[in-house]
Design a protein around this motif. Structure first.
Motif, PDB file in Angstrom:
ATOM      1  N   LEU A 145       4.357 -21.961 -14.181  1.00  0.00           N
ATOM      2  CA  LEU A 145       5.747 -22.273 -14.509  1.00  0.00           C
ATOM      3  C   LEU A 145       5.824 -23.669 -15.112  1.00  0.00           C
ATOM      4  CD1 LEU A 145       8.836 -21.682 -14.321  1.00  0.00           C
ATOM      5  CD2 LEU A 145       8.738 -22.735 -12.063  1.00  0.00           C
ATOM      6  N   VAL A 146       5.145 -24.604 -14.468  1.00  0.00           N
ATOM      7  CA  VAL A 146       5.117 -25.982 -14.989  1.00  0.00           C
ATOM      8  C   VAL A 146       4.439 -26.011 -16.360  1.00  0.00           C
ATOM      9  CG1 VAL A 146       4.166 -28.292 -14.591  1.00  0.00           C
ATOM     10  CG2 VAL A 146       5.214 -27.030 -12.709  1.00  0.00           C
ATOM     11  N   LEU A 147       3.315 -25.293 -16.501  1.00  0.00           N
ATOM     12  CA  LEU A 147       2.648 -25.252 -17.802  1.00  0.00           C
ATOM     13  C   LEU A 147       3.531 -24.618 -18.875  1.00  0.00           C
ATOM     14  CD1 LEU A 147      -1.010 -24.242 -16.877  1.00  0.00           C
ATOM     15  CD2 LEU A 147      -0.199 -26.422 -17.774  1.00  0.00           C
ATOM     16  N   GLY A 148       4.290 -23.594 -18.511  1.00  0.00           N
ATOM     17  CA  GLY A 148       5.200 -22.959 -19.461  1.00  0.00           C
ATOM     18  C   GLY A 148       6.289 -23.915 -19.922  1.00  0.00           C
ATOM     19  N   ILE A 149       6.836 -24.676 -18.994  1.00  0.00           N
ATOM     20  CA  ILE A 149       7.873 -25.652 -19.359  1.00  0.00           C
ATOM     21  C   ILE A 149       7.289 -26.727 -20.263  1.00  0.00           C
ATOM     22  CG2 ILE A 149       9.384 -27.453 -18.420  1.00  0.00           C
ATOM     23  CD1 ILE A 149       9.799 -25.569 -15.997  1.00  0.00           C
ATOM     24  N   VAL A 150       6.088 -27.213 -19.931  1.00  0.00           N
ATOM     25  CA  VAL A 150       5.429 -28.215 -20.779  1.00  0.00           C
ATOM     26  C   VAL A 150       5.150 -27.629 -22.161  1.00  0.00           C
ATOM     27  CG1 VAL A 150       3.289 -29.539 -21.068  1.00  0.00           C
ATOM     28  CG2 VAL A 150       4.466 -29.514 -18.864  1.00  0.00           C
ATOM     29  N   PHE A 151       4.700 -26.390 -22.214  1.00  0.00           N
ATOM     30  CA  PHE A 151       4.424 -25.730 -23.485  1.00  0.00           C
ATOM     31  C   PHE A 151       5.690 -25.646 -24.342  1.00  0.00           C
ATOM     32  CE2 PHE A 151       4.288 -21.764 -25.955  1.00  0.00           C
ATOM     33  CZ  PHE A 151       3.168 -22.003 -26.738  1.00  0.00           C
ATOM     34  N   ILE A 152       6.807 -25.288 -23.732  1.00  0.00           N
ATOM     35  CA  ILE A 152       8.068 -25.192 -24.487  1.00  0.00           C
ATOM     36  C   ILE A 152       8.487 -26.564 -25.004  1.00  0.00           C
ATOM     37  CG2 ILE A 152      10.548 -24.790 -24.205  1.00  0.00           C
ATOM     38  CD1 ILE A 152       9.826 -22.408 -22.479  1.00  0.00           C
ATOM     39  N   GLN A 153       8.352 -27.591 -24.173  1.00  0.00           N
ATOM     40  CA  GLN A 153       8.725 -28.945 -24.600  1.00  0.00           C
ATOM     41  C   GLN A 153       7.855 -29.418 -25.758  1.00  0.00           C
ATOM     42  OE1 GLN A 153      11.319 -30.737 -23.563  1.00  0.00           O
ATOM     43  NE2 GLN A 153      11.918 -29.069 -22.215  1.00  0.00           N
ATOM     44  N   LEU A 154       6.552 -29.176 -25.659  1.00  0.00           N
ATOM     45  CA  LEU A 154       5.658 -29.595 -26.741  1.00  0.00           C
ATOM     46  C   LEU A 154       5.932 -28.824 -28.029  1.00  0.00           C
ATOM     47  CD1 LEU A 154       2.287 -30.000 -24.827  1.00  0.00           C
ATOM     48  CD2 LEU A 154       3.799 -31.797 -25.682  1.00  0.00           C
ATOM     49  N   ARG A 155       6.217 -27.539 -27.908  1.00  0.00           N
ATOM     50  CA  ARG A 155       6.522 -26.733 -29.089  1.00  0.00           C
ATOM     51  C   ARG A 155       7.828 -27.193 -29.733  1.00  0.00           C
ATOM     52  NH1 ARG A 155       6.976 -20.368 -28.444  1.00  0.00           N
ATOM     53  NH2 ARG A 155       8.762 -21.054 -27.256  1.00  0.00           N
ATOM     54  N   ALA A 156       8.823 -27.552 -28.913  1.00  0.00           N
ATOM     55  CA  ALA A 156      10.094 -28.031 -29.460  1.00  0.00           C
ATOM     56  C   ALA A 156       9.902 -29.358 -30.187  1.00  0.00           C
ATOM     57  CB  ALA A 156      11.120 -28.173 -28.342  1.00  0.00           C
ATOM     58  N   ARG A 157       9.096 -30.260 -29.623  1.00  0.00           N
ATOM     59  CA  ARG A 157       8.834 -31.544 -30.288  1.00  0.00           C
ATOM     60  C   ARG A 157       8.093 -31.335 -31.608  1.00  0.00           C
ATOM     61  NH1 ARG A 157       6.613 -35.254 -25.374  1.00  0.00           N
ATOM     62  NH2 ARG A 157       8.554 -35.383 -24.216  1.00  0.00           N
ATOM     63  N   LYS A 158       7.142 -30.415 -31.592  1.00  0.00           N
ATOM     64  CA  LYS A 158       6.367 -30.146 -32.801  1.00  0.00           C
ATOM     65  C   LYS A 158       7.255 -29.566 -33.898  1.00  0.00           C
ATOM     66  CE  LYS A 158       1.861 -28.234 -33.878  1.00  0.00           C
ATOM     67  NZ  LYS A 158       0.782 -27.372 -33.404  1.00  0.00           N
ATOM     68  N   GLN A 159       8.158 -28.660 -33.526  1.00  0.00           N
ATOM     69  CA  GLN A 159       9.065 -28.072 -34.509  1.00  0.00           C
ATOM     70  C   GLN A 159      10.053 -29.104 -35.026  1.00  0.00           C
ATOM     71  OE1 GLN A 159      10.770 -24.697 -32.515  1.00  0.00           O
ATOM     72  NE2 GLN A 159       9.019 -23.381 -32.967  1.00  0.00           N
ATOM     73  N   LYS A 160      10.506 -29.992 -34.151  1.00  0.00           N
ATOM     74  CA  LYS A 160      11.456 -31.022 -34.571  1.00  0.00           C
ATOM     75  C   LYS A 160      10.787 -32.001 -35.532  1.00  0.00           C
ATOM     76  CE  LYS A 160      14.593 -32.699 -31.759  1.00  0.00           C
ATOM     77  NZ  LYS A 160      15.251 -33.455 -30.679  1.00  0.00           N
ATOM     78  N   ALA A 161       9.524 -32.342 -35.274  1.00  0.00           N
ATOM     79  CA  ALA A 161       8.797 -33.270 -36.146  1.00  0.00           C
ATOM     80  C   ALA A 161       8.458 -32.617 -37.485  1.00  0.00           C
ATOM     81  CB  ALA A 161       7.518 -33.736 -35.459  1.00  0.00           C
ATOM     82  N   ALA A 162       8.301 -31.308 -37.504  1.00  0.00           N
ATOM     83  CA  ALA A 162       7.925 -30.613 -38.739  1.00  0.00           C
ATOM     84  C   ALA A 162       9.116 -30.390 -39.669  1.00  0.00           C
ATOM     85  CB  ALA A 162       7.282 -29.280 -38.414  1.00  0.00           C
ATOM     86  N   GLN A 163      10.327 -30.501 -39.145  1.00  0.00           N
ATOM     87  CA  GLN A 163      11.503 -30.290 -39.993  1.00  0.00           C
ATOM     88  C   GLN A 163      11.670 -31.473 -40.943  1.00  0.00           C
ATOM     89  OE1 GLN A 163      14.785 -29.820 -37.329  1.00  0.00           O
ATOM     90  NE2 GLN A 163      14.331 -27.681 -36.903  1.00  0.00           N
TER      91      GLN A 163
END
Length: 102
Positions: free
Chosen positions: A73-91
């Protein structure tokens, strides 16, 4: 809804992985824990021994599933946060509005 689905999949995968690991580890632990000290011979109540061993195995699997679910669960939350940051930086940054002739 996509984030919830991702976290749910991570949690379920962690629970299954924890159960699998517990199924490998707990029988050895139970055999060690229930062995007679100094190799002495014992008479035992077999139905009680079977019940205690089965209960111990199921308890170990539940604990393993819980630990795996929480860890993933913790890894899933971290994964979502990292994916959101990566998508925000790529825009790309928004383009400046072009002046209109009046």
């Amino acid at each position: 809804m996509d984030k919830f689905k991702t976290v749910f999949i991570f949690t379920l995968a962690g629970a299954l992985l924890g159960n699998w690991v517990a199924s490998l580890i707990v029988p050895s632990y139970l055999a060690w824990n229930n062995s007679a000290p100094l190799a002495s011979q014992q008479m035992c109540d077999l139905p009680k021994a079977i019940h205690d061993t089965s209960s111990g195995l199921i308890h170990g699997q539940l604990v393993g599933s819980g630990i795996g679910a929480v860890a993933f669960l913790v890894l899933g939350i971290v994964f979502i946060q990292l994916r959101a940051r990566k998508q925000k930086a790529a825009q790309p940054p928004p383009a400046a509005p072009t002046p209109t002739a009046s």
